[in-house]
Design an enzyme around this catalytic site. Structure first.
Site, PDB file in Angstrom:
ATOM      1  N   LYS A   1       0.837  -1.215   0.000  1.00 52.97           N
ATOM      2  CA  LYS A   1       0.000   0.000   0.000  1.00 52.97           C
ATOM      3  C   LYS A   1       0.863   1.253   0.000  1.00 52.97           C
ATOM      4  O   LYS A   1       0.711   2.137  -0.848  1.00 52.97           O
ATOM      5  CB  LYS A   1      -0.900   0.011   1.259  1.00 52.97           C
ATOM      6  CG  LYS A   1      -1.558   1.365   1.544  1.00 52.97           C
ATOM      7  CD  LYS A   1      -2.502   1.296   2.717  1.00 52.97           C
ATOM      8  CE  LYS A   1      -1.909   1.548   4.076  1.00 52.97           C
ATOM      9  NZ  LYS A   1      -1.504   2.939   4.354  1.00 52.97           N
ATOM     10  N   ASN A   2       1.788   1.304   0.946  1.00 54.55           N
ATOM     11  CA  ASN A   2       2.530   2.562   1.110  1.00 54.55           C
ATOM     12  C   ASN A   2       3.521   2.808  -0.025  1.00 54.55           C
ATOM     13  O   ASN A   2       3.814   3.955  -0.359  1.00 54.55           O
ATOM     14  CB  ASN A   2       3.200   2.600   2.490  1.00 54.55           C
ATOM     15  CG  ASN A   2       2.149   2.683   3.591  1.00 54.55           C
ATOM     16  OD1 ASN A   2       1.026   3.142   3.340  1.00 54.55           O
ATOM     17  ND2 ASN A   2       2.466   2.230   4.783  1.00 54.55           N
TER      18      ASN A   2
ATOM     19  N   ARG B   1      -3.512   9.863   4.534  1.00 57.31           N
ATOM     20  CA  ARG B   1      -2.250  10.454   4.982  1.00 57.31           C
ATOM     21  C   ARG B   1      -1.323  10.735   3.780  1.00 57.31           C
ATOM     22  O   ARG B   1      -0.641  11.748   3.719  1.00 57.31           O
ATOM     23  CB  ARG B   1      -1.578   9.465   5.942  1.00 57.31           C
ATOM     24  CG  ARG B   1      -0.183   9.822   6.362  1.00 57.31           C
ATOM     25  CD  ARG B   1      -0.167  10.947   7.353  1.00 57.31           C
ATOM     26  NE  ARG B   1       1.159  11.251   7.834  1.00 57.31           N
ATOM     27  CZ  ARG B   1       1.434  12.288   8.618  1.00 57.31           C
ATOM     28  NH1 ARG B   1       0.470  13.103   9.000  1.00 57.31           N
ATOM     29  NH2 ARG B   1       2.654  12.514   9.025  1.00 57.31           N
TER      30      ARG B   1
ATOM     31  N   CYS C   1      -4.898   7.225   9.464  1.00 55.74           N
ATOM     32  CA  CYS C   1      -5.298   6.518  10.684  1.00 55.74           C
ATOM     33  C   CYS C   1      -5.098   7.383  11.921  1.00 55.74           C
ATOM     34  O   CYS C   1      -4.135   8.140  12.012  1.00 55.74           O
ATOM     35  CB  CYS C   1      -4.503   5.232  10.819  1.00 55.74           C
ATOM     36  SG  CYS C   1      -5.097   3.945   9.741  1.00 55.74           S
TER      37      CYS C   1
ATOM     38  N   ARG D   1       1.017  12.471  14.493  1.00 52.48           N
ATOM     39  CA  ARG D   1       1.476  12.450  13.102  1.00 52.48           C
ATOM     40  C   ARG D   1       1.758  13.859  12.570  1.00 52.48           C
ATOM     41  O   ARG D   1       1.119  14.328  11.619  1.00 52.48           O
ATOM     42  CB  ARG D   1       0.470  11.713  12.222  1.00 52.48           C
ATOM     43  CG  ARG D   1       0.028  10.393  12.809  1.00 52.48           C
ATOM     44  CD  ARG D   1      -0.668   9.527  11.842  1.00 52.48           C
ATOM     45  NE  ARG D   1       0.238   8.899  10.887  1.00 52.48           N
ATOM     46  CZ  ARG D   1      -0.162   8.129   9.889  1.00 52.48           C
ATOM     47  NH1 ARG D   1      -1.439   7.911   9.717  1.00 52.48           N
ATOM     48  NH2 ARG D   1       0.709   7.589   9.077  1.00 52.48           N
ATOM     49  N   PRO D   2       2.714  14.565  13.182  1.00 51.36           N
ATOM     50  CA  PRO D   2       2.996  15.931  12.761  1.00 51.36           C
ATOM     51  C   PRO D   2       3.595  15.977  11.350  1.00 51.36           C
ATOM     52  O   PRO D   2       4.140  14.987  10.869  1.00 51.36           O
ATOM     53  CB  PRO D   2       4.043  16.403  13.776  1.00 51.36           C
ATOM     54  CG  PRO D   2       4.657  15.163  14.317  1.00 51.36           C
ATOM     55  CD  PRO D   2       3.617  14.079  14.240  1.00 51.36           C
TER      56      PRO D   2
ATOM     57  N   ASP E   1       3.727  -0.826  12.100  1.00 52.65           N
ATOM     58  CA  ASP E   1       2.434  -1.289  11.583  1.00 52.65           C
ATOM     59  C   ASP E   1       2.162  -2.752  11.933  1.00 52.65           C
ATOM     60  O   ASP E   1       1.028  -3.216  11.834  1.00 52.65           O
ATOM     61  CB  ASP E   1       2.403  -1.149  10.050  1.00 52.65           C
ATOM     62  CG  ASP E   1       2.364   0.309   9.626  1.00 52.65           C
ATOM     63  OD1 ASP E   1       1.957   1.155  10.441  1.00 52.65           O
ATOM     64  OD2 ASP E   1       2.758   0.606   8.479  1.00 52.65           O
TER      65      ASP E   1
ATOM     66  N   ARG F   1      -9.061  -0.277   3.885  1.00 51.30           N
ATOM     67  CA  ARG F   1      -8.172   0.756   3.341  1.00 51.30           C
ATOM     68  C   ARG F   1      -6.818   0.141   2.978  1.00 51.30           C
ATOM     69  O   ARG F   1      -6.132   0.643   2.093  1.00 51.30           O
ATOM     70  CB  ARG F   1      -7.951   1.861   4.385  1.00 51.30           C
ATOM     71  CG  ARG F   1      -9.136   2.790   4.526  1.00 51.30           C
ATOM     72  CD  ARG F   1      -8.812   3.905   5.469  1.00 51.30           C
ATOM     73  NE  ARG F   1      -7.501   4.467   5.151  1.00 51.30           N
ATOM     74  CZ  ARG F   1      -6.769   5.178   5.977  1.00 51.30           C
ATOM     75  NH1 ARG F   1      -7.222   5.447   7.174  1.00 51.30           N
ATOM     76  NH2 ARG F   1      -5.597   5.650   5.610  1.00 51.30           N
TER      77      ARG F   1
HETATM   78  N1  EPU Z   1       8.773   9.235  14.341  1.00 57.45           N
HETATM   79  C1  EPU Z   1       9.702   9.679  15.211  1.00 57.45           C
HETATM   80  N2  EPU Z   1      11.030   9.434  14.949  1.00 57.45           N
HETATM   81  C2  EPU Z   1      11.414   8.744  13.854  1.00 57.45           C
HETATM   82  C3  EPU Z   1      10.440   8.306  12.932  1.00 57.45           C
HETATM   83  C4  EPU Z   1       9.119   8.562  13.194  1.00 57.45           C
HETATM   84  O1  EPU Z   1       9.396  10.273  16.209  1.00 57.45           O
HETATM   85  O2  EPU Z   1      12.607   8.527  13.654  1.00 57.45           O
HETATM   86  C5  EPU Z   1       7.372   9.459  14.656  1.00 57.45           C
HETATM   87  C6  EPU Z   1       6.728  10.547  13.851  1.00 57.45           C
HETATM   88  O3  EPU Z   1       6.744  11.780  14.496  1.00 57.45           O
HETATM   89  C7  EPU Z   1       5.316  10.014  13.696  1.00 57.45           C
HETATM   90  C8  EPU Z   1       5.504   8.512  13.684  1.00 57.45           C
HETATM   91  O4  EPU Z   1       6.703   8.267  14.307  1.00 57.45           O
HETATM   92  O5  EPU Z   1       4.536  10.361  14.786  1.00 57.45           O
HETATM   93  C9  EPU Z   1       5.477   7.915  12.297  1.00 57.45           C
HETATM   94  O6  EPU Z   1       6.298   8.570  11.491  1.00 57.45           O
HETATM   95  P1  EPU Z   1       6.328   8.716   9.939  1.00 57.45           P
HETATM   96  O7  EPU Z   1       6.342  10.148   9.611  1.00 57.45           O
HETATM   97  O8  EPU Z   1       7.412   7.829   9.456  1.00 57.45           O
HETATM   98  O9  EPU Z   1       4.932   8.111   9.447  1.00 57.45           O
HETATM   99  P2  EPU Z   1       4.270   8.450   8.108  1.00 57.45           P
HETATM  100  O10 EPU Z   1       5.321   8.680   7.094  1.00 57.45           O
HETATM  101  O11 EPU Z   1       3.230   9.447   8.285  1.00 57.45           O
HETATM  102  C10 EPU Z   1       4.210   6.032   7.102  1.00 57.45           C
HETATM  103  C11 EPU Z   1       3.144   5.067   6.709  1.00 57.45           C
HETATM  104  C12 EPU Z   1       2.453   4.545   7.961  1.00 57.45           C
HETATM  105  C13 EPU Z   1       3.489   3.889   8.877  1.00 57.45           C
HETATM  106  C14 EPU Z   1       4.645   4.885   9.170  1.00 57.45           C
HETATM  107  C15 EPU Z   1       5.780   4.278   9.934  1.00 57.45           C
HETATM  108  C16 EPU Z   1       2.444   5.921   4.552  1.00 57.45           C
HETATM  109  C17 EPU Z   1       1.386   6.561   3.746  1.00 57.45           C
HETATM  110  N3  EPU Z   1       2.176   5.733   5.855  1.00 57.45           N
HETATM  111  O12 EPU Z   1       3.544   7.077   7.765  1.00 57.45           O
HETATM  112  O13 EPU Z   1       1.547   3.561   7.528  1.00 57.45           O
HETATM  113  O14 EPU Z   1       2.895   3.526  10.093  1.00 57.45           O
HETATM  114  O15 EPU Z   1       5.165   5.386   7.930  1.00 57.45           O
HETATM  115  O16 EPU Z   1       6.310   3.189   9.256  1.00 57.45           O
HETATM  116  O17 EPU Z   1       3.495   5.569   4.032  1.00 57.45           O
HETATM  117  C18 EPU Z   1      -0.331   2.114   7.656  1.00 57.45           C
HETATM  118  O18 EPU Z   1      -0.003   1.685   6.530  1.00 57.45           O
HETATM  119  O19 EPU Z   1      -1.231   1.577   8.339  1.00 57.45           O
HETATM  120  C19 EPU Z   1       0.365   3.283   8.194  1.00 57.45           C
HETATM  121  C20 EPU Z   1      -0.099   3.965   9.238  1.00 57.45           C
END
Ligand code: EPU
Length: 422
Positions: free
Chosen positions: A22-23, A93, A117, A122-123, A309, A402
């Site tokens: 997915k991602n 997202r 989600c 998720r800043p 995840d 999803r």
């Molecule tokens: N974070 C940290 N330090 C880090 C890395 C992340 O504090 O070194 C925190 C971030 O602040 C945030 C959380 O961890 O609160 C996740 O961070 P990230 O920004 O990596 O998440 P994302 O890029 O928004 C993607 C996937 C998510 C998956 C995360 C982590 C997509 C569209 N989404 O989200 O996927 O959980 O990476 O691997 O690529 C899902 O598929 O169910 C899903 C939620």
């Protein structure tokens, strides 16, 4: 709203085909916006998040169609508007990835805060910092974010955190910036490697994807390309957890299980045994589940750590292990909400704080009425329902859909009894 009705306690056996990630698919689709030429994607899962992104792109003028049930043709010949539809943006997202892509292609864009989600704050600050380093101006009012750039120029970026989508956004913008960019503290997930390979096929110059330092030589234009989406490691991990929790030997059929160590390692610690066999273009992962599962420490961290995840499905497997297991997920502060639902089913879990839970097992689980809180936790509850005795009814299953393609059909083929009701 749809529900799953699960009759638990069935013995599972057989093969499950692993779908495209997915991602990875979401990032590749956004990358296709960087060129006026046609792009072709294979192994795309026809899940809800992908369908929402297709609608979002169609609204800005991108021609995007299924050529087969898992293949997409994307043609962003013309971008009619750079304002993203708020209702669709709110459902996804990954809509934030269009900030980097549209900045690179159109030098401006407007969107509301991205949805996704409800698993934590998720800043998006890390995304903004990276894009600002590349020359973008990003402002906001009560409703929207506004991003614009006269010109994007290469920069040295140190990401505030190893965020997956922030790394992807920086890549999408930097490939069309003037000059070279270096991204340090980049995320190294498999979908980032898939994205970088696709961008390189489009004419970009990226090295280092898959490590924490990525170098990009900016280009004036990119052209059309085609690539296959990598297999979904979240599906692989989910079905391994299912095999452990239900003590069923399963076979996963995919393209490659070569880089799944972070997941296989944890499952091996819990007693699973694996065999990988090549059959033509297919790869088959046979999972042998132990009679008695060992307890373990499930600690989420950025790849190649154990994926956040996958902590919920592995937590369900841990309810069947003899002894105490620790779940520790420092990345998201609301990811443990599903524990309430699991304890209703009889699991013995103590929530130590928003990031840690202690699971004692083995416990007999009982079917009851529960609600899916998000994609991954929802899928974990499906596994719990398959372990439990009696009937489990799970509400809000649209969230599961999803991320998981026709999950009830695929699980019923290996012996599960799941009915989807509207
Ligand atoms: N974070 C940290 N330090 C880090 C890395 C992340 O504090 O070194 C925190 C971030 O602040 C945030 C959380 O961890 O609160 C996740 O961070 P990230 O920004 O990596 O998440 P994302 O890029 O928004 C993607 C996937 C998510 C998956 C995360 C982590 C997509 C569209 N989404 O989200 O996927 O959980 O990476 O691997 O690529 C899902 O598929 O169910 C899903 C939620």
């Amino acid at each position: 709203m749809a529900n799953f009705i699960i009759q638990g306690g069935q013995k599972l056996k057989g093969e499950i085909r692993i779908m495209g990630s997915k991602n990875a698919a979401l990032a590749l689709i956004c990358a296709a916006v960087l060129t006026k030429e046609k792009c072709y994607l294979k192994n795309v899962p026809a899940i809800e998040d992908v369908k929402v992104l297709i609608k979002l792109l169609s609204k800005i003028g991108v021609k995007i169609n299924w050529s087969k049930k898992d293949e997409l043709i994307i043609w962003a010949k013309e971008i009619k508007t750079t304002k993203l539809d708020p209702a669709l943006t709110h459902r996804l997202r990954a809509s934030i990835l269009l900030m980097g892509a549209l900045l690179a292609r159109q030098k401006k864009m407007q969107m509301i805060h991205p949805g996704g989600c409800f698993i934590g704050q998720r800043p998006v600050g890390t995304h903004f910092e990276a894009l600002r380093e590349l020359g973008a101006k990003i402002t906001q009012d009560e409703k929207n974010y506004y991003a614009e750039a006269k010109k994007l120029r290469g920069a040295a970026i140190y990401l505030d955190e190893q965020s997956v989508t922030a790394t992807e956004n920086a890549l999408l913008a930097a490939v069309l910036a003037e000059g070279s960019t270096i991204i340090k503290n980049a995320a190294s997930e498999r979908h980032i490697v898939n994205l970088a390979k696709f961008l390189n096929l489009m004419g970009a110059d990226i090295t280092g994807a898959g490590t924490n330092t990525i170098k990009i030589g900016g280009k004036k234009n990119l052209h059309g390309a085609n690539i296959a989406v990598v297999d979904d490691e979240n599906e692989v991990g989910t079905f391994i957890a299912l095999s452990l929790a239900t003590k069923s030997n399963l076979k996963l059929v995919g393209h490659s299980f070569a880089e799944m160590e972070p997941i296989l390692h944890r499952a091996q610690k819990m007693g699973a045994e694996f065999k990988i066999k090549k059959e033509g273009k297919k790869s088959i992962l046979s999972i042998h589940a132990p009679k008695e599962i060992k307890p373990t420490r499930i600690q989420a961290s950025p790849w190649p750590g154990f994926p956040t995840d996958l902590h919920p499905p592995f937590a369900v497997a841990a309810t069947q292990a003899r002894g105490e297991s620790l779940v520790h997920d420092w990345m998201f502060e609301r990811r443990l909400f599903y524990v309430d639902e699991l304890t209703k089913m009889g699991a013995r879990i103590v929530i130590c704080d928003p990031h840690r839970a202690l699971i004692s097992g083995p416990t007999k689980l009982f079917g009851t009425n529960i609600i899916s809180p998000d994609i991954r936790a929802g899928m974990a509850l499906v596994i719990a329902g398959l372990v439990a005795s009696g009937q489990t009814e799970i509400g809000n299953i649209e969230l599961i859909e999803r991320g998981y393609y026709k999950i009830e059909e695929r699980l019923n083929k290996i012996g599960a009894k799941i009915k989807r009701i509207e």
